[in-house]
Design an enzyme around this catalytic site. Structure first.
Site, PDB file in Angstrom:
ATOM      1  CG  ASN A   9      -1.690   1.267   1.398  1.00 31.69           C
ATOM      2  OD1 ASN A   9      -1.838   2.033   0.443  1.00 31.69           O
ATOM      3  ND2 ASN A   9      -2.200   1.514   2.600  1.00 31.69           N
ATOM      4  CD1 TRP A  10       3.835   1.286  -2.805  1.00 24.31           C
ATOM      5  CD2 TRP A  10       3.623   2.355  -4.761  1.00 24.31           C
ATOM      6  NE1 TRP A  10       4.639   0.654  -3.710  1.00 24.31           N
ATOM      7  CE2 TRP A  10       4.534   1.292  -4.917  1.00 24.31           C
ATOM      8  CE3 TRP A  10       3.339   3.159  -5.861  1.00 24.31           C
ATOM      9  CZ2 TRP A  10       5.168   1.031  -6.135  1.00 24.31           C
ATOM     10  CZ3 TRP A  10       3.964   2.897  -7.079  1.00 24.31           C
ATOM     11  CH2 TRP A  10       4.867   1.844  -7.206  1.00 24.31           C
ATOM     12  CE  LYS A  11       0.367   3.504   4.776  1.00 19.32           C
ATOM     13  NZ  LYS A  11       0.200   3.636   6.199  1.00 19.32           N
ATOM     14  CG  HIS A  94      -5.776   1.992   5.056  1.00 14.50           C
ATOM     15  ND1 HIS A  94      -5.317   2.893   5.995  1.00 14.50           N
ATOM     16  CD2 HIS A  94      -4.762   1.110   4.859  1.00 14.50           C
ATOM     17  CE1 HIS A  94      -4.087   2.555   6.341  1.00 14.50           C
ATOM     18  NE2 HIS A  94      -3.719   1.475   5.671  1.00 14.50           N
ATOM     19  CD  GLU A  96      -2.804   5.550   6.663  1.00 17.63           C
ATOM     20  OE1 GLU A  96      -2.804   5.648   5.432  1.00 17.63           O
ATOM     21  OE2 GLU A  96      -1.878   5.020   7.304  1.00 17.63           O
ATOM     22  CD  GLU A 166      -3.628  -2.585   7.245  1.00 16.08           C
ATOM     23  OE1 GLU A 166      -2.527  -2.871   6.767  1.00 16.08           O
ATOM     24  OE2 GLU A 166      -4.202  -1.504   7.053  1.00 16.08           O
ATOM     25  N   GLY A 172       2.358   2.131  10.582  1.00 12.52           N
ATOM     26  CA  GLY A 172       3.306   3.225  10.414  1.00 12.52           C
ATOM     27  C   GLY A 172       4.035   3.609  11.700  1.00 12.52           C
ATOM     28  CB  SER A 212       5.140  -2.021  11.780  1.00  6.57           C
ATOM     29  OG  SER A 212       4.721  -0.687  12.019  1.00  6.57           O
ATOM     30  N   GLY A 233       2.701  -1.261   4.235  1.00 11.91           N
ATOM     31  CA  GLY A 233       2.763   0.155   3.904  1.00 11.91           C
ATOM     32  C   GLY A 233       4.189   0.607   3.628  1.00 11.91           C
ATOM     33  N   GLY A 234       4.816   1.201   4.624  1.00 14.12           N
ATOM     34  CA  GLY A 234       6.151   1.799   4.473  1.00 14.12           C
ATOM     35  C   GLY A 234       7.167   0.896   3.791  1.00 14.12           C
TER      36      GLY A 234
HETATM   37  C1  PEP Z   1      -0.780   0.075   5.801  1.00 15.25           C
HETATM   38  O1  PEP Z   1      -0.720   1.179   5.312  1.00 15.25           O
HETATM   39  O2  PEP Z   1      -1.747  -0.641   5.505  1.00 15.25           O
HETATM   40  C2  PEP Z   1       0.277  -0.383   6.704  1.00 15.25           C
HETATM   41  C3  PEP Z   1       0.145  -1.541   7.281  1.00 15.25           C
HETATM   42  O3  PEP Z   1       1.339   0.472   6.892  1.00 15.25           O
HETATM   43  P1  PEP Z   1       2.766   0.095   7.570  1.00 15.25           P
HETATM   44  O4  PEP Z   1       3.204  -1.214   6.985  1.00 15.25           O
HETATM   45  O5  PEP Z   1       3.653   1.230   7.211  1.00 15.25           O
HETATM   46  O6  PEP Z   1       2.523  -0.019   9.037  1.00 15.25           O
END
Ligand code: PEP
Length: 250
Positions: A9-11, A94, A96, A166, A172, A212, A233-234
């Protein structure tokens, strides 16, 4: 054996030229994996991602969509639009979007229905906050979110979707749920699906862990009995790091 599905997930990151370069670099690194590889990219990058992923084992998803088919919704993108350019997956709900863009269990449910009607595969996110976990309410929250997200869906439709557990406090933050806690939460989600749709359907649903995930913890998480892969994500923003997560079992 059930397939593992690893989605990035590049956001709100990456420009079209960076997308092209990323896919060029990632392609040889993941070409031999038996795991499913998905990149969920910003709208502006979708077309470039689709073009450059052609002929590879990388699938492309969006990060959101509207629940209406068309109309006066300035700035929105419909499921039909995503499907028309060849998008296969779409993240829905999501945390966010729930936190910053007023996404509710009701809009999540509507979006899932529209996505499926357009033959898109939804990646539906559920997860608890830290205070909910500390109050011992995590299981209640995530099973309720799951129930509301799936309301009115047929057995056939449920088989098409992916759920991503999640925990919000792990997104994040660098804090990952323990593999045991993540597995327990996913089992609870699966049990809820089993109660509504039966054990066979529940066993077939892909349920990912997200929060994470990185190359150093992917293996221990993805080897747990109920974790069918990850939403990343990251760590999905660097081809090499993401490829190590995809190749966690190599
Ligand atoms: C996400 O954006 O769905 C996510 C899990 O982010 P991260 O891996 O950065 O925690």
């Amino acid at each position: 054996m059930k397939r593992k599905v690893i989605a990035g997930n590049w956001k709100m990151n990456m420009l079209p030229n960076e997308t092209i370069k990323f896919i060029e670099e990632l392609t040889p690194m993941v070409k031999d994996t038996e795991n499913e590889v998905i990149l969920c990219v910003p709208y502006i990058d979708l077309f470039y991602a689709l073009l450059n992923a052609q002929g590879t084992n990388i699938k492309i998803g969006a990060q959101n969509m509207h629940y209406e088919e068309s109309g006066a919704y300035t700035g929105e993108i419909s499921g039909k639009m995503l499907k028309s350019i060849g998008v296969e997956y779409v993240i829905i709900g999501h945390s966010e979007r729930r936190q910053y863009f007023a996404e509710t269990d009701e809009t999540v449910n509507k979006k899932i229905k529209t996505a499926l009607a357009n033959e898109l595969k939804p990646i539906v996110c559920v997860g608890e906050t830290l205070s909910q976990r500390e109050a011992g309410k995590a299981e209640k929250i995530i099973t309720k979110q799951t129930e509301l997200a799936l309301e009115g869906l047929t057995e056939k439709q449920v088989k098409e979707l992916i759920i991503a557990y999640e925990p919000i406090w792990a997104i994040g933050t660098g804090k990952t749920a323990t593999k045991e806690d993540a597995n327990e939460a996913i089992k609870a989600i699966r049990n809820k699906i089993a109660k509504i749709y039966g054990q066979t359907v529940a066993d077939g649903v892909i349920i990912q862990y997200g929060g994470s995930v990185k190359s150093s913890n992917a293996k221990e998480l993805f080897e747990m009995s109920d974790i069918d892969g990850g939403l990343v994500g990251g760590a999905s923003l660097k081809p090499e790091e993401f490829s190590k997560i995809v190749n966690y079992n190599k």
